[in-house]
Design a protein around this motif. Structure first.
Motif, PDB file in Angstrom:
ATOM      1  N   SER A 254      19.504 -22.886   8.241  1.00 27.06           N
ATOM      2  CA  SER A 254      18.918 -22.146   7.121  1.00 27.06           C
ATOM      3  C   SER A 254      20.005 -21.441   6.308  1.00 27.06           C
ATOM      4  O   SER A 254      19.781 -20.340   5.827  1.00 27.06           O
ATOM      5  CB  SER A 254      17.920 -21.118   7.645  1.00 27.06           C
ATOM      6  N   ASP A 255      21.181 -22.094   6.172  1.00 26.17           N
ATOM      7  CA  ASP A 255      22.345 -21.440   5.579  1.00 26.17           C
ATOM      8  C   ASP A 255      22.737 -20.229   6.426  1.00 26.17           C
ATOM      9  O   ASP A 255      23.150 -19.189   5.929  1.00 26.17           O
ATOM     10  CB  ASP A 255      22.065 -21.014   4.136  1.00 26.17           C
ATOM     11  N   ALA A 256      22.599 -20.400   7.757  1.00 29.41           N
ATOM     12  CA  ALA A 256      22.730 -19.283   8.689  1.00 29.41           C
ATOM     13  C   ALA A 256      24.142 -18.733   8.762  1.00 29.41           C
ATOM     14  O   ALA A 256      24.339 -17.569   9.141  1.00 29.41           O
ATOM     15  CB  ALA A 256      22.283 -19.719  10.087  1.00 29.41           C
ATOM     16  N   TYR A 257      25.157 -19.548   8.443  1.00 26.16           N
ATOM     17  CA  TYR A 257      26.543 -19.081   8.529  1.00 26.16           C
ATOM     18  C   TYR A 257      27.006 -18.386   7.247  1.00 26.16           C
ATOM     19  O   TYR A 257      28.144 -17.947   7.160  1.00 26.16           O
ATOM     20  CB  TYR A 257      27.470 -20.256   8.849  1.00 26.16           C
ATOM     21  N   ASN A 258      26.124 -18.297   6.266  1.00 23.38           N
ATOM     22  CA  ASN A 258      26.411 -17.576   5.024  1.00 23.38           C
ATOM     23  C   ASN A 258      25.941 -16.134   5.177  1.00 23.38           C
ATOM     24  O   ASN A 258      24.750 -15.857   5.160  1.00 23.38           O
ATOM     25  CB  ASN A 258      25.707 -18.254   3.848  1.00 23.38           C
ATOM     26  N   TRP A 259      26.894 -15.214   5.364  1.00 23.30           N
ATOM     27  CA  TRP A 259      26.525 -13.822   5.640  1.00 23.30           C
ATOM     28  C   TRP A 259      25.847 -13.152   4.451  1.00 23.30           C
ATOM     29  O   TRP A 259      25.235 -12.085   4.600  1.00 23.30           O
ATOM     30  CB  TRP A 259      27.764 -13.025   6.051  1.00 23.30           C
ATOM     31  N   VAL A 265      14.464 -14.790   8.698  1.00 17.76           N
ATOM     32  CA  VAL A 265      14.776 -15.578   9.888  1.00 17.76           C
ATOM     33  C   VAL A 265      15.826 -16.620   9.536  1.00 17.76           C
ATOM     34  O   VAL A 265      15.681 -17.356   8.550  1.00 17.76           O
ATOM     35  CB  VAL A 265      13.525 -16.275  10.453  1.00 17.76           C
ATOM     36  N   ASN A 266      16.885 -16.667  10.321  1.00 14.79           N
ATOM     37  CA  ASN A 266      17.907 -17.697  10.180  1.00 14.79           C
ATOM     38  C   ASN A 266      17.961 -18.525  11.459  1.00 14.79           C
ATOM     39  O   ASN A 266      17.747 -17.999  12.561  1.00 14.79           O
ATOM     40  CB  ASN A 266      19.279 -17.073   9.926  1.00 14.79           C
ATOM     41  N   TYR A 267      18.275 -19.806  11.321  1.00 13.18           N
ATOM     42  CA  TYR A 267      18.361 -20.674  12.492  1.00 13.18           C
ATOM     43  C   TYR A 267      19.484 -21.687  12.285  1.00 13.18           C
ATOM     44  O   TYR A 267      19.908 -21.967  11.150  1.00 13.18           O
ATOM     45  CB  TYR A 267      17.036 -21.416  12.714  1.00 13.18           C
ATOM     46  N   TRP A 268      19.972 -22.221  13.374  1.00  9.84           N
ATOM     47  CA  TRP A 268      20.861 -23.367  13.328  1.00  9.84           C
ATOM     48  C   TRP A 268      20.633 -24.218  14.565  1.00  9.84           C
ATOM     49  O   TRP A 268      20.282 -23.721  15.630  1.00  9.84           O
ATOM     50  CB  TRP A 268      22.329 -22.949  13.238  1.00  9.84           C
ATOM     51  N   VAL A 269      20.793 -25.511  14.421  1.00 10.73           N
ATOM     52  CA  VAL A 269      20.667 -26.432  15.547  1.00 10.73           C
ATOM     53  C   VAL A 269      21.572 -27.628  15.281  1.00 10.73           C
ATOM     54  O   VAL A 269      21.664 -28.111  14.155  1.00 10.73           O
ATOM     55  CB  VAL A 269      19.207 -26.883  15.756  1.00 10.73           C
ATOM     56  N   SER A 270      22.280 -28.054  16.304  1.00 13.25           N
ATOM     57  CA  SER A 270      23.108 -29.250  16.196  1.00 13.25           C
ATOM     58  C   SER A 270      23.042 -30.008  17.506  1.00 13.25           C
ATOM     59  O   SER A 270      22.917 -29.415  18.585  1.00 13.25           O
ATOM     60  CB  SER A 270      24.567 -28.889  15.875  1.00 13.25           C
ATOM     61  N   GLY A 308      20.453 -21.733  17.755  1.00 12.46           N
ATOM     62  CA  GLY A 308      20.409 -20.281  17.643  1.00 12.46           C
ATOM     63  C   GLY A 308      19.408 -19.816  16.609  1.00 12.46           C
ATOM     64  O   GLY A 308      19.032 -20.564  15.700  1.00 12.46           O
ATOM     65  N   VAL A 309      18.968 -18.578  16.758  1.00 18.22           N
ATOM     66  CA  VAL A 309      18.052 -17.967  15.808  1.00 18.22           C
ATOM     67  C   VAL A 309      18.470 -16.517  15.608  1.00 18.22           C
ATOM     68  O   VAL A 309      18.923 -15.854  16.547  1.00 18.22           O
ATOM     69  CB  VAL A 309      16.580 -18.063  16.300  1.00 18.22           C
ATOM     70  N   ARG A 310      18.336 -16.036  14.390  1.00 12.48           N
ATOM     71  CA  ARG A 310      18.718 -14.663  14.056  1.00 12.48           C
ATOM     72  C   ARG A 310      17.617 -14.036  13.196  1.00 12.48           C
ATOM     73  O   ARG A 310      17.170 -14.628  12.214  1.00 12.48           O
ATOM     74  CB  ARG A 310      20.052 -14.676  13.299  1.00 12.48           C
ATOM     75  N   LEU A 311      17.182 -12.827  13.572  1.00 15.20           N
ATOM     76  CA  LEU A 311      16.094 -12.124  12.892  1.00 15.20           C
ATOM     77  C   LEU A 311      16.642 -10.908  12.176  1.00 15.20           C
ATOM     78  O   LEU A 311      17.344 -10.085  12.770  1.00 15.20           O
ATOM     79  CB  LEU A 311      15.027 -11.700  13.910  1.00 15.20           C
ATOM     80  N   ARG A 312      16.332 -10.793  10.891  1.00 16.40           N
ATOM     81  CA  ARG A 312      16.744  -9.623  10.109  1.00 16.40           C
ATOM     82  C   ARG A 312      15.673  -8.538  10.227  1.00 16.40           C
ATOM     83  O   ARG A 312      14.540  -8.698   9.768  1.00 16.40           O
ATOM     84  CB  ARG A 312      16.951 -10.009   8.643  1.00 16.40           C
TER      85      ARG A 312
END
Length: 494
Positions: A254-259, A265-270, A308-312
């Motif tokens: 979700s463009d999760a590495y763009n601070w 909600v941000n996510y990444w999967v590889s 990974g998942v990140r919640l603001r």
């Protein structure tokens, strides 16, 4: 002091660019030269887990990085040098891998020193292949980096094409390391000798803020192998393995590495598959004679994943969790740093611990983290990692632990020899770690867009980054309970 031809060529190009600064200044309105000053203090204790005398690191270093950049029409050029002096051999560079530069050799050709000169980058770019502003072809020693740092994040000689638009991002290139371009490291690490990398990746924004991508990497290593000779001491720079390996991976994020993104909600999967074959030199027999077969071939197949998942929680606070797993035979391609902005701040953090510094090979990692940002002035990340082996009877890849097993004299107790500490069979628990990274930013720096990868930080700053690692049962009961690695970086640009 005699420099090899690659270092001479890099230094020559740098001086040519520096001498043409007035001309370059007339070609571009952007700031085209500068000096990055970095002061680093390092404290490290028990990286050997208490298995060897000494081994602690405490020192401070000054790292000066002059750079020059110019552009005319579709053409551009860039060079960055480096001069380091320190009270102890410390790491002023986050791209530096400790296991790559601290090798004891018979000749001393790859022994890092407290003072050295280096060329970090020197490249020429052309952006006229397409009409899109985010496209460029670069040739020369350059910074290659992808968002998660798990495929590429290093300075290396390459021909690299980048295409970066609103809906499509792509990279393709070839790279091979010919020199370290440092006055103290005269030889390459064995794994880099005659190893050619080819790679490509593409990602598409299928809906606003959500990307899917595919990426591939192939290494062709046909370097000459160094076979052991009876009665002749070996050297850590002897090349013991070559072969061909291929990686193919799928990604979504979700463009999760763009601070800068403000997603709730941000996510990444590889997920990545690896296959190939290697040839490995066989050691001498126990009686010192040559083995029946000089080398052995092996087919390798492995896979790895990182999710990974990140919640603001609000504009300042975020929390998240991540999990990574790599099979016993999987290995990374050798260009990675594993550093990224996965915690949601401007500061890049090691994905597998600032102290442990694991890599994706026979390892799984569970991670919990929280992060905080205050405007453009402060950010902080607090991270917890738990590490296990996937196969409890196989080793893991390189990391920041240098534990040894000592062979001692029964009568005197004197240490006769030391070898790497083997992990205990059947025990998967590698340990756990807490990391803290805190940064204070002082001012914005205005740099040309083409330098976004070459220069990590857009601001002057003071940063603390550190980790405390507690080894698990896999290291046995004879090791110390904790080790730590901590840095304070002060960076200012003129």
């Amino acid at each position: 002091m005699k420099l090899n031809p690659f270092v001479q060529a890099g230094i020559g190009l740098t001086f040519a660019l520096l001498w043409s600064c007035p001309t370059l200044a007339a070609m571009t309105e952007a700031k085209n030269y500068g000096l990055e000053v970095k002061i680093t203090g390092q404290s490290e204790d028990d990286a050997d887990l208490g298995t060897a005398p000494g081994g602690d690191v405490n020192g401070i270093g000054l790292d000066l990085r002059p750079w020059v950049y110019g552009e005319r029409g579709a053409w551009s050029a860039y060079a960055m040098g480096q001069a380091v002096t320190s009270t102890y051999i410390i790491e002023t560079d986050t791209l530096q891998q400790a296991d790559d530069v601290n090798q004891t050799t018979n000749s001393g050709d790859r022994t890092s020193k407290r003072n050295y000169l280096a060329m970090r980058e020197f490249w020429v770019g052309y952006s006229g292949l397409t009409p899109y502003p985010g496209e460029m072809l670069k040739f020369g020693r350059q910074r290659l980096r992808n968002d998660d740092g798990q495929w590429r994040d290093t300075n290396i000689e390459a021909l690299n094409w980048t295409f970066d638009t609103t809906l499509l991002r792509a990279n393709a290139g070839v790279a091979e390391r010919f020199s370290e371009y440092r006055t103290d490291l005269k030889e390459l690490a064995p794994k880099d000798k005659d190893r050619l990398h080819t790679y490509a990746d593409a990602a598409y924004q299928w809906t606003p803020g959500n990307w899917v991508g595919i990426r591939g990497h192939h290494t062709h290593d046909d370097g000459k192998l160094d076979y052991p000779e009876p009665g002749v001491a070996g050297d850590s720079l002897d090349k013991k393995q070559n072969g061909d390996l291929t990686w193919l991976g799928l990604t979504a994020d979700s463009d999760a590495y763009n601070w800068r993104n403000t997603n709730t909600v941000n996510y990444w999967v590889s997920i990545t598959g690896m296959s190939g074959d290697t040839d490995t030199v066989n050691a001498l027999n126990a009686d010192g004679t040559r083995p029946a077969e000089a080398k052995r071939g092996e087919d390798l197949n492995g896979w790895a994943t990182d999710i990974g998942v990140r919640l603001r929680l609000d504009p300042q606070w975020q929390v998240g969790a991540a999990y990574a797993r790599a099979s016993a035979d999987y290995e990374q391609n050798g260009l990675e740093s594993n550093r990224s902005n996965y915690t949601g701040t401007r500061s890049r953090v090691h994905r597998f611990g600032e102290a442990f510094r694991g890599e994706m090979n026979n390892m799984q990692t569970a991670t919990l983290f929280g992060s905080w940002m205050l405007n453009d002035e402060y950010d902080a990340s607090l991270i917890y990692h738990k590490f296990w082996r996937v196969d409890g009877n196989k080793p893991v890849g390189s990391n920041g632990i240098n534990a040894v097993q000592n062979n001692t004299d029964d009568a005197t107790g004197a240490i006769l020899s030391s070898t790497s500490l083997p992990l205990e069979d059947g025990n998967k628990d590698l340990g756990q770690e807490m990391d803290l990274v805190v940064t204070k930013y002082f001012k914005q720096g205005l740099l040309p867009a083409a330098l976004s990868q070459s220069i990590d930080e857009p601001s002057a700053l003071v940063r603390f980054r550190g980790g405390v690692f507690k080894p698990g049962d896999a290291y046995g009961k004879q090791v110390d309970s904790y080790m730590h690695r901590a840095f304070i970086d002060v960076i200012w640009r003129f």
